[in-house]
Design an enzyme around this catalytic site. Structure first.
Site, PDB file in Angstrom:
ATOM      1  N   ASP A  13       0.825  -1.219   0.000  1.00  0.00           N
ATOM      2  CA  ASP A  13       0.000   0.000   0.000  1.00  0.00           C
ATOM      3  C   ASP A  13       0.856   1.266   0.000  1.00  0.00           C
ATOM      4  OD1 ASP A  13      -2.559  -1.327   0.182  1.00  0.00           O
ATOM      5  OD2 ASP A  13      -2.130  -1.696   2.307  1.00  0.00           O
ATOM      6  N   ARG A  92      -1.416   4.065  16.996  1.00  0.00           N
ATOM      7  CA  ARG A  92      -1.688   4.986  15.882  1.00  0.00           C
ATOM      8  C   ARG A  92      -1.498   6.461  16.213  1.00  0.00           C
ATOM      9  NH1 ARG A  92      -0.202   1.072  13.461  1.00  0.00           N
ATOM     10  NH2 ARG A  92      -1.548  -0.140  12.085  1.00  0.00           N
ATOM     11  N   ASP A 121      -7.764   2.724  10.978  1.00  0.00           N
ATOM     12  CA  ASP A 121      -6.522   3.497  11.022  1.00  0.00           C
ATOM     13  C   ASP A 121      -6.630   4.851  10.338  1.00  0.00           C
ATOM     14  OD1 ASP A 121      -5.302   1.628  12.554  1.00  0.00           O
ATOM     15  OD2 ASP A 121      -4.335   0.591  10.886  1.00  0.00           O
ATOM     16  N   SER A 170      -2.832 -10.304   6.918  1.00  0.00           N
ATOM     17  CA  SER A 170      -2.371  -8.948   7.158  1.00  0.00           C
ATOM     18  C   SER A 170      -2.008  -8.860   8.635  1.00  0.00           C
ATOM     19  CB  SER A 170      -3.480  -7.961   6.789  1.00  0.00           C
ATOM     20  OG  SER A 170      -3.152  -6.694   7.291  1.00  0.00           O
TER      21      SER A 170
HETATM   22  N1  ARG Z   1      -8.657  -4.227  14.085  1.00  0.00           N
HETATM   23  C1  ARG Z   1      -7.613  -3.792  14.954  1.00  0.00           C
HETATM   24  C2  ARG Z   1      -7.755  -2.352  15.280  1.00  0.00           C
HETATM   25  O1  ARG Z   1      -8.291  -1.624  14.526  1.00  0.00           O
HETATM   26  C3  ARG Z   1      -6.218  -4.128  14.478  1.00  0.00           C
HETATM   27  C4  ARG Z   1      -5.961  -4.058  13.028  1.00  0.00           C
HETATM   28  C5  ARG Z   1      -4.554  -4.419  12.742  1.00  0.00           C
HETATM   29  N2  ARG Z   1      -4.232  -4.470  11.342  1.00  0.00           N
HETATM   30  C6  ARG Z   1      -3.824  -5.549  10.706  1.00  0.00           C
HETATM   31  N3  ARG Z   1      -3.579  -5.447   9.467  1.00  0.00           N
HETATM   32  N4  ARG Z   1      -3.721  -6.717  11.270  1.00  0.00           N
HETATM   33  O2  ARG Z   1      -7.324  -1.935  16.329  1.00  0.00           O
END
Ligand code: ARG
Length: 399
Positions: A13, A92, A121, A170
């Site tokens: 990405d 984040r 995110d 991922s």
């Molecule tokens: N769903 C979780 C959150 O928003 C973690 C996402 C992590 N990303 C990944 N590609 N595994 O906090």
């Protein structure tokens, strides 16, 4: 000369974003920023190599200490969201702030991320960035790109992405947790294989006891050895992982309402959260504990949203801080069968005296056992009365 700072991991990405920002968005220069929140070393190697191959101006910022501090704030608030200790969510805002600082130091007029329009995110990054004067761009979301389109584009443009390396899942890793999603895990009925785990092993029969010391709700020592936050968390991840501690498999409700099947590993977080709750159970009153659960829940919700800078969070922390002045002491945790079970706790602030609670001995101050007779007579008085009235009333209205 227009410059844009891009949150850069070196994955598909963010790699695709580099030529897009130049050609489609018209920026003269892209500055890549990778923020260290405790990812494995390979991720920095990948970021550096990809940046080199792209000829990208690239900065790596160490934010591990700031991140660990925030994780310890989360411990003080017993923070979990739907069972997950918020590793990605807490990282984040720290990452976003570090990128913003680099952008401001390097004459950038805009900030960019490679997040899609479906996840959390985008919201967490932009919540921090939009407080600045800089423009915010999100090429993947704004152009509605799919992974397949990105792969084709990368191949056509000969971008330095390791196609094979894009993986089945991922994965997002930092000091506090490792998250795995995608692939066959997207099928809620699919039972994950052991292969998805890297930090934890399947629980066995071995056990071990560990002592965690807290000062005002912050973990400060393990087995009596004082440790700084980052090494303390790393140590517990390594030590608790082999016992299968800290695995979470959830259908998680994302901020936009979409559900995602998410698997997490977080051995240290589980140990510290359990130990902290154990210590609170010793030093806080029943009312403080009950009220704090509601405060903690709200803290965790805001953290999940990526809004740890919200005024509400400051206000909640006013309450948390006051309670934590007593959360000092040592907790013994036993690692066994995939669990980190609290098996002992002590504190100078314990709201507990063995003599008061025990059947054998003394009275509490000038209160004697016999004084409880009056309490026992009144206890349930209204309920007994109401039941009697009910029977009488039913009998009277029967005919
Ligand atoms: N769903 C979780 C959150 O928003 C973690 C996402 C992590 N990303 C990944 N590609 N595994 O906090």
């Amino acid at each position: 000369m227009t410059r844009v700072a891009l949150a850069f991991s070196g994955g598909l990405d963010t790699t695709v974003c580099v030529p897009l920002l130049e050609e489609e968005y018209g920026y003269d220069e892209v500055v890549g920023v990778t923020v260290d929140v405790g990812q494995p070393d390979e991720e920095f190697v990948e970021a550096e190599e990809t940046a080199d191959a792209l000829g990208l101006e690239h900065y790596v910022v160490d934010a591990t200490e700031a991140f660990a501090e925030l994780c310890f704030d989360a411990v003080r608030a017993n923070a979990t969201y739907q069972g997950y200790p918020l590793g990605t969510a807490l990282a984040r805002p720290v990452i976003a702030q570090a990128i913003l600082d680099v952008a401001l130091d390097n004459d950038c007029e805009a900030l960019a991320h490679g997040a899609t329009g479906k996840g959390n995110d985008q919201l967490r990054f932009e919540a921090v960035w939009r407080a600045s004067e800089l423009n915010v761009v999100a090429p993947i979301r704004e152009k509605g790109l799919t992974r397949q389109w990105e792969r084709d584009y990368a191949a056509e443009r000969e971008l330095p992405v390791e196609m094979g390396n894009e993986g089945i899942w991922s994965i997002d890793t930092n000091l506090w947790s490792r998250s795995v999603e995608g692939g066959e895990l997207e099928e809620p009925g699919h039972v994950p294989s052991e292969e998805i785990y890297e930090w934890t092993e399947a629980p066995g029969t071995e056990t071990e006891e560990v002592e965690i010391t807290f000062t005002e709700g912050r973990p400060v020592a393990v087995d009596g050895d004082a440790m700084d936050p980052v090494p303390l968390v790393e140590h517990l991840n390594q030590r608790a992982g082999p016992y299968g501690i800290g695995r979470t498999d959830v259908m998680e409700d994302r901020l936009l309402g979409l559900k995602v099947r998410e698997n997490y590993e977080h051995p240290a977080a589980t140990v510290l959260l359990n130990a902290h709750k154990g210590l609170e159970s010793l030093v806080l009153t029943k009312e403080e504990r009950g009220f704090k659960r509601r405060v903690d829940d709200r803290w965790a919700e805001k953290a999940y949203e990526g809004l740890v800078d919200a005024p509400l969070v400051d206000a909640l922390e006013g309450f948390v801080n006051e309670t934590q002045t007593k959360v000092t002491g040592t907790v013994t945790v036993r690692f066994e069968g995939g669990q980190a079970r609290v098996v002992g706790q002590e504190s100078p602030y314990a709201v507990y005296e063995a003599a008061f609670a025990s059947f054998s001995t003394e009275d509490v101050g000038d209160i004697t056992q016999a004084d409880a007779t009056g309490v026992a007579k009144y206890h349930g008085f209204q309920e007994r009365f109401a039941n009697r009235v009910r029977e009488r009333g039913d009998a009277e209205t029967e005919d």
